[in-house]
Design a protein around this motif. Structure first.
Motif, PDB file in Angstrom:
ATOM      1  N   GLN A  10       0.824  -1.205   0.000  1.00 36.73           N
ATOM      2  CA  GLN A  10       0.000   0.000   0.000  1.00 36.73           C
ATOM      3  C   GLN A  10       0.859   1.256   0.000  1.00 36.73           C
ATOM      4  O   GLN A  10       0.525   2.236  -0.658  1.00 36.73           O
ATOM      5  N   ALA A  11       1.988   1.242   0.676  1.00 36.61           N
ATOM      6  CA  ALA A  11       2.877   2.414   0.708  1.00 36.61           C
ATOM      7  C   ALA A  11       3.376   2.769  -0.687  1.00 36.61           C
ATOM      8  O   ALA A  11       3.662   3.937  -0.974  1.00 36.61           O
ATOM      9  N   ASP A  12       3.467   1.777  -1.579  1.00 39.38           N
ATOM     10  CA  ASP A  12       3.909   2.026  -2.952  1.00 39.38           C
ATOM     11  C   ASP A  12       2.875   2.807  -3.757  1.00 39.38           C
ATOM     12  O   ASP A  12       3.171   3.296  -4.841  1.00 39.38           O
ATOM     13  N   GLU A  13       1.650   2.892  -3.264  1.00 38.24           N
ATOM     14  CA  GLU A  13       0.565   3.585  -3.954  1.00 38.24           C
ATOM     15  C   GLU A  13       0.432   5.046  -3.514  1.00 38.24           C
ATOM     16  O   GLU A  13      -0.445   5.756  -3.991  1.00 38.24           O
ATOM     17  N   PHE A  14       1.280   5.519  -2.592  1.00 34.12           N
ATOM     18  CA  PHE A  14       1.211   6.879  -2.069  1.00 34.12           C
ATOM     19  C   PHE A  14       2.434   7.672  -2.505  1.00 34.12           C
ATOM     20  O   PHE A  14       3.552   7.166  -2.457  1.00 34.12           O
ATOM     21  N   HIS A  15       2.211   8.918  -2.923  1.00 40.79           N
ATOM     22  CA  HIS A  15       3.282   9.770  -3.424  1.00 40.79           C
ATOM     23  C   HIS A  15       3.053  11.195  -2.935  1.00 40.79           C
ATOM     24  O   HIS A  15       1.989  11.509  -2.398  1.00 40.79           O
ATOM     25  N   ASN A  16       4.038  12.063  -3.158  1.00 38.74           N
ATOM     26  CA  ASN A  16       3.934  13.456  -2.751  1.00 38.74           C
ATOM     27  C   ASN A  16       4.353  14.347  -3.910  1.00 38.74           C
ATOM     28  O   ASN A  16       5.390  14.113  -4.532  1.00 38.74           O
ATOM     29  N   LEU A  17       3.560  15.380  -4.181  1.00 37.47           N
ATOM     30  CA  LEU A  17       3.855  16.293  -5.289  1.00 37.47           C
ATOM     31  C   LEU A  17       5.183  17.023  -5.120  1.00 37.47           C
ATOM     32  O   LEU A  17       5.821  17.376  -6.100  1.00 37.47           O
TER      33      LEU A  17
END
Length: 130
Positions: A10-17
Motif C-alpha cells: 500500500q505504501a507504494d501507492e502513495f506519493h507526494n507532489l
C-alpha cells in the motif's frame, strides 16, 4: 494471485507532489522535465518548466487534463494562447495540438491522461508524439 506475483505494498501507492521522488523520469524538452505515475486506467505527470521555457506543439489520442500547481504560463491549445495562473485547470481532447510556455518564474503542472500514454510508461526523452 499466482505464487510468482508480488503483491504491491500500500505504501507504494502513495506519493507526494513536492518530494521529487518516484515515478518515471522523462526530459520532454530543454527546460521541461516530468515524473510520471501510471495506473491501469489513468496516468499522472508532474511537469516542471523552467522560466520562459516552452514545449513542442504536439498532439496525442489520449484525453488530457492539466492543473497549474505553481508559477504562471500560457497554454497553447487548438490555435489559441490562454494565460493561466496557479489553480487554473483545463481539458485537452485527444488529437488537439497543444503545449505550454512558462512565465518568468517557471511553472509546475499536473497532467492527467486517460487512458495512460504507452510511450510514457518508460523513461526517456521527448513527448513521444509526432
Amino acid at each position: 494471485m499466482s505464487s510468482t506475483d508480488t503483491p504491491k505494498r500500500q505504501a507504494d501507492e502513495f506519493h507526494n507532489l513536492d518530494d521529487g521522488q518516484g515515478g518515471i523520469f522523462r526530459e520532454l524538452a530543454p527546460g521541461l522535465t516530468t515524473r510520471i505515475f501510471a495506473g491501469e486506467q489513468a496516468m499522472l505527470s508532474i511537469v516542471s518548466i523552467a522560466p520562459n521555457a516552452e514545449g513542442k506543439l504536439h498532439a496525442h489520442p489520449e484525453e488530457q487534463w492539466g492543473v497549474l500547481l505553481d508559477g504562471s504560463a500560457v497554454r497553447i491549445q487548438g490555435g489559441e494562447e490562454i494565460a493561466v495562473k496557479k489553480g487554473d485547470f483545463w481539458r485537452t481532447p485527444g488529437g488537439v495540438p497543444h503545449t505550454m510556455r512558462a512565465g518568468p518564474e517557471g511553472a509546475r503542472v499536473l497532467d492527467i491522461f486517460s487512458p495512460p500514454r504507452p510511450e510514457y510508461r518508460v523513461p526517456g526523452s521527448g513527448f513521444g508524439t509526432a
